[in-house]
Design a protein around this motif. Structure first.
Motif, short mmCIF file in Angstrom:
data_model
loop_
_atom_site.label_atom_id
_atom_site.label_comp_id
_atom_site.label_asym_id
_atom_site.label_seq_id
_atom_site.Cartn_x
_atom_site.Cartn_y
_atom_site.Cartn_z
N HIS A 1 0.83 -1.21 0.00
CA HIS A 1 0.00 0.00 0.00
C HIS A 1 0.86 1.26 0.00
CE1 HIS A 1 -3.14 -2.82 1.53
NE2 HIS A 1 -3.92 -2.05 0.78
N SER A 2 2.12 1.14 0.45
CA SER A 2 2.99 2.31 0.54
C SER A 2 3.73 2.61 -0.76
CB SER A 2 4.01 2.11 1.67
OG SER A 2 4.97 1.12 1.33
N LEU A 3 3.59 1.76 -1.77
CA LEU A 3 4.28 1.99 -3.04
C LEU A 3 3.74 3.24 -3.74
CD1 LEU A 3 4.54 -1.55 -4.68
CD2 LEU A 3 6.39 -0.22 -3.66
N ASP A 4 4.65 3.90 -4.47
CA ASP A 4 4.27 5.06 -5.27
C ASP A 4 4.11 4.73 -6.74
OD1 ASP A 4 4.36 7.35 -3.29
OD2 ASP A 4 6.35 6.49 -2.99
N GLY A 5 4.46 3.52 -7.15
CA GLY A 5 4.27 3.14 -8.54
C GLY A 5 5.11 1.95 -8.94
N ILE A 6 4.84 1.46 -10.15
CA ILE A 6 5.58 0.34 -10.74
C ILE A 6 6.16 0.80 -12.08
CG2 ILE A 6 5.45 -2.03 -11.62
CD1 ILE A 6 2.98 -2.43 -9.84
N LEU A 7 7.46 0.63 -12.25
CA LEU A 7 8.11 0.89 -13.53
C LEU A 7 8.24 -0.42 -14.28
CD1 LEU A 7 11.10 3.21 -12.47
CD2 LEU A 7 8.71 3.81 -12.79
N VAL A 8 7.88 -0.42 -15.54
CA VAL A 8 7.92 -1.65 -16.35
C VAL A 8 9.03 -1.52 -17.39
CG1 VAL A 8 6.65 -3.14 -17.95
CG2 VAL A 8 5.46 -2.07 -16.01
N SER A 9 9.91 -2.51 -17.41
CA SER A 9 11.04 -2.48 -18.34
C SER A 9 10.65 -2.95 -19.74
CB SER A 9 12.18 -3.36 -17.82
OG SER A 9 11.77 -4.73 -17.76
N HIS A 10 9.83 -4.00 -19.82
CA HIS A 10 9.36 -4.51 -21.10
C HIS A 10 8.23 -5.51 -20.84
CE1 HIS A 10 12.36 -7.46 -19.81
NE2 HIS A 10 11.90 -8.32 -20.68
N GLU A 11 7.63 -6.00 -21.91
CA GLU A 11 6.35 -6.69 -21.80
C GLU A 11 6.44 -8.20 -21.64
OE1 GLU A 11 7.30 -6.76 -26.23
OE2 GLU A 11 7.58 -5.40 -24.54
N HIS A 12 7.59 -8.79 -21.47
CA HIS A 12 7.68 -10.23 -21.29
C HIS A 12 7.05 -10.65 -19.97
CE1 HIS A 12 11.19 -10.72 -24.38
NE2 HIS A 12 10.03 -10.46 -24.94
N SER A 13 6.47 -11.82 -19.95
CA SER A 13 5.68 -12.27 -18.81
C SER A 13 6.44 -12.26 -17.51
CB SER A 13 5.15 -13.69 -19.08
OG SER A 13 4.44 -14.19 -17.96
#
Length: 264
Positions: free
Chosen positions: A49-61
């Motif tokens: 709940h304390s996270l400010d976001g998710i960074l995604v490097s690429h779309e692989h599963s």
């Protein structure tokens, strides 16, 4: 007042890395089930709940499996570049528009009290990228999922205090292993994954300039072993005149156990 991190999971079965500063808490990739990431986070006393976001490097599963689930469950912003969004949107399920953000490749941005630089890697994805995180003179660079390490990537990792660095496979194990040839060719190619030997060669260029802690990451479950990766990387570094202890320290990562939350 420090930059902290934990590699929650790293390997061919799923990847997630936690980054923290006094005002920001971010997840880089979410390549395991939501339930598994919650369990791993709990092992370092991290409340999602304390996270400010998710960074995604690429779309692989193995990098997005839990991204949509966590974004919806915890109302988290999700950041990816335009081509990655196009490639992953149908794979992660519906995410509310107000939680979808573009994070351009090859760009330096300020995120709260942190500067974050995105940079391209060479992988068979739409527009893969990884990140360097900078806070109060400290730097952490994540560099995995690339078939080779370019001068640009070396530049992005320059002066890093901590490197989370791909050491995916042993070439001999891969060539003799059970994978079909087309998969072996993909892994060995320029858009595949870095071998233990190539990791050592690339790391030599970085750590001879500044001492760093190196976390060997994204090890193949079938074509590598932690002891072998560590030994090969260390031997390669020694051949390049880079001394363990003086110029670098090596650490392991695991596919199902987080590293200790520590300061850079």
């Amino acid at each position: 007042m420090s930059l902290k991190f934990s590699v929650l999971a790293s390997g061919s079965t799923g990847n997630a890395i936690y980054i923290e500063t006094p005002s920001q808490r971010l997840l880089v990739d979410a390549g395991l089930s939501g339930k598994k990431i919650e369990k791993l986070a709990g092992e370092i006393s991290l409340d999602l709940h304390s996270l400010d976001g998710i960074l995604v490097s690429h779309e692989h599963s193995d990098h997005i499996k839990g991204a949509g689930i966590l974004a919806r469950r915890y109302s988290l912003p999700l950041y990816a570049n335009e081509k990655t969004w196009q490639a992953m949107e149908t794979l992660i399920g519906a995410v509310p528009e107000e939680q979808k953000f573009l994070w351009a490749n090859e760009k330096l941005q300020t995120f709260g009290d942190m500067d974050i630089e995105s940079f391209s890697v060479s992988h068979d994805a739409a527009d893969p990228m990884f990140f360097s995180f900078m806070y109060e003179g400290k730097k952490l660079t994540i560099l995995t999922d690339t078939g080779y390490v370019s001068e640009r990537m070396l530049g992005a990792a320059e002066e890093a205090d901590v490197l989370i660095f791909e050491s995916n496979h042993d070439v001999g194990m891969l060539r003799m292993g059970r994978y079909p040839w087309n998969v072996k060719r993909r892994i060995l190619g320029d858009e595949g994954h870095v071998s233990n030997e190539d990791a050592g060669m690339a790391l030599a260029d970085i750590v001879r300039r500044k001492k760093a802690d190196v976390y060997l990451a994204h090890l193949s479950k079938d074509n590598n072993m932690k002891d072998l990766a560590r030994m090969t990387v260390q031997q390669t570094l020694e051949m390049e005149g880079v001394a363990a202890g003086e110029d670098y320290r090596l650490f392991d990562t695991d596919p199902d156990r987080p590293t200790v939350l520590r300061e850079v």
